[in-house]
Design a protein around this motif. Structure first.
Motif, PDB file in Angstrom:
ATOM      1  N   CYS A 198      83.052  67.172  -4.510  1.00 40.10           N
ATOM      2  CA  CYS A 198      83.406  67.524  -6.083  1.00 40.10           C
ATOM      3  C   CYS A 198      84.966  67.180  -6.173  1.00 40.10           C
ATOM      4  O   CYS A 198      85.215  68.303  -5.155  1.00 40.10           O
ATOM      5  CB  CYS A 198      82.240  68.230  -6.720  1.00 40.10           C
ATOM      6  N   ASN A 199      85.396  67.012  -6.985  1.00 43.21           N
ATOM      7  CA  ASN A 199      86.829  67.146  -6.721  1.00 43.21           C
ATOM      8  C   ASN A 199      86.927  68.749  -7.385  1.00 43.21           C
ATOM      9  O   ASN A 199      88.179  69.372  -6.436  1.00 43.21           O
ATOM     10  CB  ASN A 199      87.222  66.446  -8.573  1.00 43.21           C
ATOM     11  N   PHE A 242      79.727  74.390  -9.469  1.00 44.49           N
ATOM     12  CA  PHE A 242      77.812  75.266  -9.909  1.00 44.49           C
ATOM     13  C   PHE A 242      77.956  74.224 -11.296  1.00 44.49           C
ATOM     14  O   PHE A 242      76.562  74.339 -11.113  1.00 44.49           O
ATOM     15  CB  PHE A 242      78.941  76.312 -10.650  1.00 44.49           C
ATOM     16  N   THR A 243      78.798  74.051 -11.514  1.00 48.90           N
ATOM     17  CA  THR A 243      78.239  72.914 -13.461  1.00 48.90           C
ATOM     18  C   THR A 243      76.831  71.780 -12.751  1.00 48.90           C
ATOM     19  O   THR A 243      76.337  70.893 -13.563  1.00 48.90           O
ATOM     20  CB  THR A 243      79.584  72.411 -14.143  1.00 48.90           C
ATOM     21  N   ASP A 244      77.495  71.173 -11.254  1.00 51.42           N
ATOM     22  CA  ASP A 244      76.627  69.894 -10.840  1.00 51.42           C
ATOM     23  C   ASP A 244      75.816  70.250 -10.817  1.00 51.42           C
ATOM     24  O   ASP A 244      74.745  69.563 -10.392  1.00 51.42           O
ATOM     25  CB  ASP A 244      77.222  69.470 -10.136  1.00 51.42           C
ATOM     26  N   VAL A 245      74.836  71.656  -9.904  1.00 52.32           N
ATOM     27  CA  VAL A 245      73.280  71.730  -9.726  1.00 52.32           C
ATOM     28  C   VAL A 245      72.441  73.005 -10.135  1.00 52.32           C
ATOM     29  O   VAL A 245      71.816  73.525  -9.869  1.00 52.32           O
ATOM     30  CB  VAL A 245      73.994  72.645  -8.451  1.00 52.32           C
ATOM     31  N   ALA A 246      73.813  73.340 -11.351  1.00 53.06           N
ATOM     32  CA  ALA A 246      73.216  75.127 -12.097  1.00 53.06           C
ATOM     33  C   ALA A 246      71.125  73.958 -12.363  1.00 53.06           C
ATOM     34  O   ALA A 246      70.346  74.905 -12.513  1.00 53.06           O
ATOM     35  CB  ALA A 246      73.514  74.653 -13.340  1.00 53.06           C
ATOM     36  N   GLU A 247      71.728  72.410 -13.061  1.00 58.31           N
ATOM     37  CA  GLU A 247      69.653  72.491 -13.811  1.00 58.31           C
ATOM     38  C   GLU A 247      69.190  72.071 -12.824  1.00 58.31           C
ATOM     39  O   GLU A 247      67.396  72.910 -12.601  1.00 58.31           O
ATOM     40  CB  GLU A 247      69.898  70.745 -14.061  1.00 58.31           C
ATOM     41  N   LEU A 285      80.502  75.585 -18.033  1.00 55.60           N
ATOM     42  CA  LEU A 285      80.678  76.758 -17.161  1.00 55.60           C
ATOM     43  C   LEU A 285      80.172  78.275 -17.661  1.00 55.60           C
ATOM     44  O   LEU A 285      79.065  78.161 -17.115  1.00 55.60           O
ATOM     45  CB  LEU A 285      82.151  77.648 -16.300  1.00 55.60           C
ATOM     46  N   LEU A 286      79.776  77.930 -18.296  1.00 52.14           N
ATOM     47  CA  LEU A 286      79.208  79.195 -19.268  1.00 52.14           C
ATOM     48  C   LEU A 286      77.829  78.836 -20.002  1.00 52.14           C
ATOM     49  O   LEU A 286      76.989  79.628 -19.707  1.00 52.14           O
ATOM     50  CB  LEU A 286      80.324  80.132 -20.281  1.00 52.14           C
ATOM     51  N   LYS A 287      77.928  77.897 -20.289  1.00 55.01           N
ATOM     52  CA  LYS A 287      76.255  77.346 -20.121  1.00 55.01           C
ATOM     53  C   LYS A 287      75.394  77.185 -19.607  1.00 55.01           C
ATOM     54  O   LYS A 287      74.386  77.339 -19.272  1.00 55.01           O
ATOM     55  CB  LYS A 287      77.243  75.718 -21.541  1.00 55.01           C
ATOM     56  N   ALA A 288      75.895  76.661 -18.996  1.00 51.97           N
ATOM     57  CA  ALA A 288      75.494  76.801 -17.151  1.00 51.97           C
ATOM     58  C   ALA A 288      74.965  77.822 -16.972  1.00 51.97           C
ATOM     59  O   ALA A 288      73.625  77.958 -16.457  1.00 51.97           O
ATOM     60  CB  ALA A 288      76.014  75.934 -16.514  1.00 51.97           C
ATOM     61  N   ALA A 289      75.452  79.038 -16.927  1.00 52.63           N
ATOM     62  CA  ALA A 289      75.179  80.015 -16.610  1.00 52.63           C
ATOM     63  C   ALA A 289      74.762  80.702 -17.731  1.00 52.63           C
ATOM     64  O   ALA A 289      73.297  81.736 -17.218  1.00 52.63           O
ATOM     65  CB  ALA A 289      76.306  81.059 -16.639  1.00 52.63           C
TER      66      ALA A 289
END
Ligand SMILES: C[S@@+](CC[C@H](N)C(=O)[O-])C[C@H]1O[C@@H](n2cnc3c(N)ncnc32)[C@H](O)[C@@H]1O
Length: 215
Positions: free
Chosen positions: A3-4, A106-111, A134-138
Motif C-alpha cells: 500500500c502507498n 490500519f485503515t485498510d484492515v481495521a474492518e 485513522l481515528l474513526k477506524a481506531a
C-alpha cells in the motif's frame, strides 16, 4: 501487504531506525510520551485485557502491558522493519504467542479486526494525513478506551513541522509530519462515543486518554 502508506513508512521507519529504537528501549525503558500512555492505560485498572496497538513501532506498549494489564495484543504497523524488530523482542520476552503482528495500513484492515479493550496510537496520527479515517477506524475497534499521543497543537510545533516538511520536499521524500487540530480530533472521538478523561503534556507531545461512554 503493498500500500502507498506501507511503502512510505518502510522507507521512513527502516531497519536502522528500528534497531536504534530497540537499543534505546533496552537501555532506558519506554520513551517519555510512551510512559504517559502506559500510565493512562494502567489507571483504567483492567486485567487480562486485549490490546490493539496501531503503529506500535518496536512494540514497546505491548512488551510492557503484557506484563500486567493485557493478556493478548494485536500490533498493526505499516513498517515491516519495525514489525520484524517487534516480533524478535516479543520472542525474547516470551510474549510472542500472545501478539498478532499485521503488516498493513490500519485503515485498510481495521474492518477485519476484532474489537479490543484498549486501542493505542503512540505518535501515529502525526504520520498519517487522514486523521479522521485513522481515528474513526481506531474508535470502531475500541471497546473501552483509546490512548494516543500527538504533537501539541501550538504555533511553534507547526513552525518546526512545516520546516521539516519543507526539507523533506527538497529531498524529494514523500513522508510528511502533521500537527492535526486537537479540537477536531476530540470532536470526532466524541461523535464515536468516546470522552476525554485525562490529558498530559510534555514539551512536544500531548497524551490523551478517551473512555467509551456507557450507553
Ligand atoms: C513515529 S513512529 C512511532 C512508533 C511507536 N509507536 C513509537 O512511539 O515509538 C510511527 C509508526 O506508525 C506507523 N504507522 C503510521 N501510519 C500507519 C497506518 N496508517 N497504519 C499502520 N501503521 C502506521 C509507522 O509505520 C510507524 O511504525
Amino acid at each position: 501487504m503493498p500500500c502507498n502508506c506501507c511503502e512510505m513508512e518502510n522507507n521512513t521507519f527502516g531497519e536502522d531506525e528500528a534497531k536504534a529504537n530497540l537499543k534505546d528501549y533496552r537501555r532506558k525503558g519506554p520513551a517519555n510520551q510512551t510512559k504517559l500512555i502506559l500510565e493512562a492505560v494502567r489507571s483504567l485498572g483492567l486485567k487480562d485485557a486485549s490490546l490493539l496497538d496501531v503503529g506500535g513501532g518496536i512494540g514497546t506498549i505491548h512488551h510492557e502491558l503484557l506484563k500486567d494489564v493485557a493478556s493478548e495484543a494485536t500490533h498493526v504497523d505499516a513498517s515491516s522493519a519495525y514489525l520484524k524488530i517487534a516480533t524478535e523482542e516479543a520472542k525474547r520476552l516470551g510474549h510472542e504467542a500472545q501478539v498478532k503482528f499485521i503488516h498493513a495500513d490500519f485503515t485498510d484492515v481495521a474492518e477485519n479486526l476484532r474489537q479490543a479493550d484498549v486501542v493505542t496510537l503512540d505518535r501515529v496520527v502525526c504520520c498519517y494525513p487522514d486523521f479522521r479515517a485513522l481515528l474513526k477506524a481506531a474508535s470502531s475497534k475500541s471497546r473501552t478506551a483509546i490512548a494516543l499521543t500527538y504533537p501539541r497543537d501550538v504555533w511553534w510545533t507547526r513552525v518546526v513541522v512545516r520546516l521539516g516538511n519543507f526539507i523533506q520536499r527538497i529531498k524529494k521524500d514523500p513522508f510528511r509530519v502533521f500537527v492535526h487540530p486537537v479540537s477536531e480530533m476530540e470532536s470526532l472521538l466524541n461523535t464515536e462515543g468516546l470522552r476525554r478523561v485525562s490529558t498530559r503534556k510534555l514539551f512536544v507531545w500531548e497524551m490523551a486518554l478517551y473512555q467509551r461512554e456507557l450507553s
